[in-house]
Design an enzyme around this catalytic site. Structure first.
Site, PDB file in Angstrom:
ATOM      1  N   HIS A 281      37.105 -48.633   9.939  1.00  0.00           N
ATOM      2  CA  HIS A 281      35.825 -48.777  10.616  1.00  0.00           C
ATOM      3  C   HIS A 281      35.940 -48.402  12.093  1.00  0.00           C
ATOM      4  CE1 HIS A 281      33.733 -51.082   7.347  1.00  0.00           C
ATOM      5  NE2 HIS A 281      34.994 -51.260   6.992  1.00  0.00           N
TER       6      HIS A 281
ATOM      7  N   ASP B 233      28.555 -51.200  13.726  1.00  0.00           N
ATOM      8  CA  ASP B 233      28.964 -51.135  12.333  1.00  0.00           C
ATOM      9  C   ASP B 233      28.067 -52.053  11.508  1.00  0.00           C
ATOM     10  OD1 ASP B 233      30.622 -52.094   9.888  1.00  0.00           O
ATOM     11  OD2 ASP B 233      31.764 -50.374  10.628  1.00  0.00           O
TER      12      ASP B 233
ATOM     13  N   THR C  51      30.681 -46.482   7.754  1.00  0.00           N
ATOM     14  CA  THR C  51      31.859 -45.618   7.652  1.00  0.00           C
ATOM     15  C   THR C  51      32.177 -45.227   6.213  1.00  0.00           C
ATOM     16  OG1 THR C  51      33.269 -47.590   7.683  1.00  0.00           O
ATOM     17  CG2 THR C  51      32.878 -46.476   9.772  1.00  0.00           C
TER      18      THR C  51
END
Length: 327
Positions: free
Chosen positions: A16, A107, A129
């Site tokens: 990530h 994220d 991701t």
């Protein structure tokens, strides 16, 4: 570009953090000179590898010693009040003391970043991701659970999932484990984009065009396919959180050209010797392996064209920049 101060918030694991740092590097090369990486104490990257960025450590108490195999538990522990308080304090200081507008790129597993951005009326974008198809699967899991198909019945593992063809049930991102309920809860949470303005994926349009179209219809926001991230980055990244094993280099240098096949299964996966032997035979000896290698070479050429001027990933990066500048 100095109108904006970009604030990146990775989920603190290599798969990530590295793509997010690569995206930050690409945007820096395009003129975004003010970039801050907000990162957990866990797996904190070495700032010396990224001298153009500012780093803010979130003191969340996370360490390798208290990491469980439960992804849902990890995400909930990181998304705590310490995280939201420190992030809000940092953003408030930026807003009050700078002429630059903060823009958060977070994220998907750092979902409380959106709540802070919304509270402060700061624009935010979500970065995933994994693949677009992987995220699409998250939206299908609640209905599959209601239909009694999660936990996954053995009789259905090889069947295709309706609406997600050609994926089979065994390829869904859920396993029959003690942490299944926790995982389903956190995946459902990450499906809520809130006020976020767009989705960014480490993928390419060539591979996932139909999935991208479907996801845009579901989420009603632009979807940017910017992969492969490590290829669009103008300079090589030395930010790996794992120490590279170079013990095989001398052996590799002694082998004939095109005689070695490299297969990556990721840093969090494992295979036993029987599985490795079966994989090697299938890829290097069987006819199917020859066809797979040829398709891989063809795909490599097509991917290279995606990141060149006028290619899909090159164009998506420019479109992302235009969106950020308009926020």
């Amino acid at each position: 570009m100095d109108k904006h101060h970009l604030v990146f918030i990775p989920f603190p694991f290599p798969g990530h953090t590295n793509p997010m740092l690569q995206l930050a590097t690409s945007l820096h090369s395009k003129g975004f000179s003010n970039i801050t990486i907000v990162h957990s104490e866990l797996n904190f990257p070495d700032p010396s590898n990224h001298p153009h960025f500012n780093f803010l450590t979130i003191s969340d108490g996370m360490s390798p010693d208290n990491i469980s195999p439960d992804l849902g538990d990890i995400s909930r522990k990181i998304n705590n009040t310490k995280f939201t308080t420190q992030l809000q304090d940092f953003l408030s200081k930026l807003i009050n003391e700078s002429t630059e507008l903060p823009c958060i790129i977070y994220d998907g597993f750092m979902y409380l970043a959106e709540a802070v951005a919304r509270r402060l009326k700061v624009p935010s974008l979500v970065m995933r991701t994994s693949s677009v198809m992987d995220f699409l699967m998250y939206f299908s899991l609640p209905s599959l659970q209601q239909e009694g198909l999660i936990p996954l019945p053995d009789s259905k593992l090889l069947d295709m999932v309706p609406g997600l063809e050609p994926l089979r049930y065994k390829e869904l991102p859920v396993k029959n484990s003690p942490y299944l309920d926790s995982l389903l809860q956190i995946l459902a949470t990450t499906c809520n984009l809130g006020s976020s303005s767009a989705l960014i994926f480490n993928t390419i349009d060539l591979l996932e065009n139909s999935s991208i179209t479907k996801l845009q219809q579901i989420c009603k926001v632009p979807v940017f396919a910017l992969g492969p991230m490590h290829k669009i980055t103008p300079t090589s990244s030395s930010g790996s959180l794992l120490k590279p094993d170079v013990s095989c280099i001398d052996w590799l240098d002694a082998q004939a050209l095109s005689s070695v096949l490299y297969v990556s299964i990721g840093s969090g996966a494992s295979m036993n010797q029987k599985e490795i032997d079966r994989c090697v035979k299938r890829l290097m000896v069987d006819k199917e392996g020859h066809e797979m290698r040829q398709r891989a070479m063809d795909l490599k050429e097509k991917i290279s064209s995606c990141i060149e001027t006028g290619g899909s990933s090159h164009n998506s990066l420019n479109e992302l920049i235009e969106l950020v500048m308009s926020l």
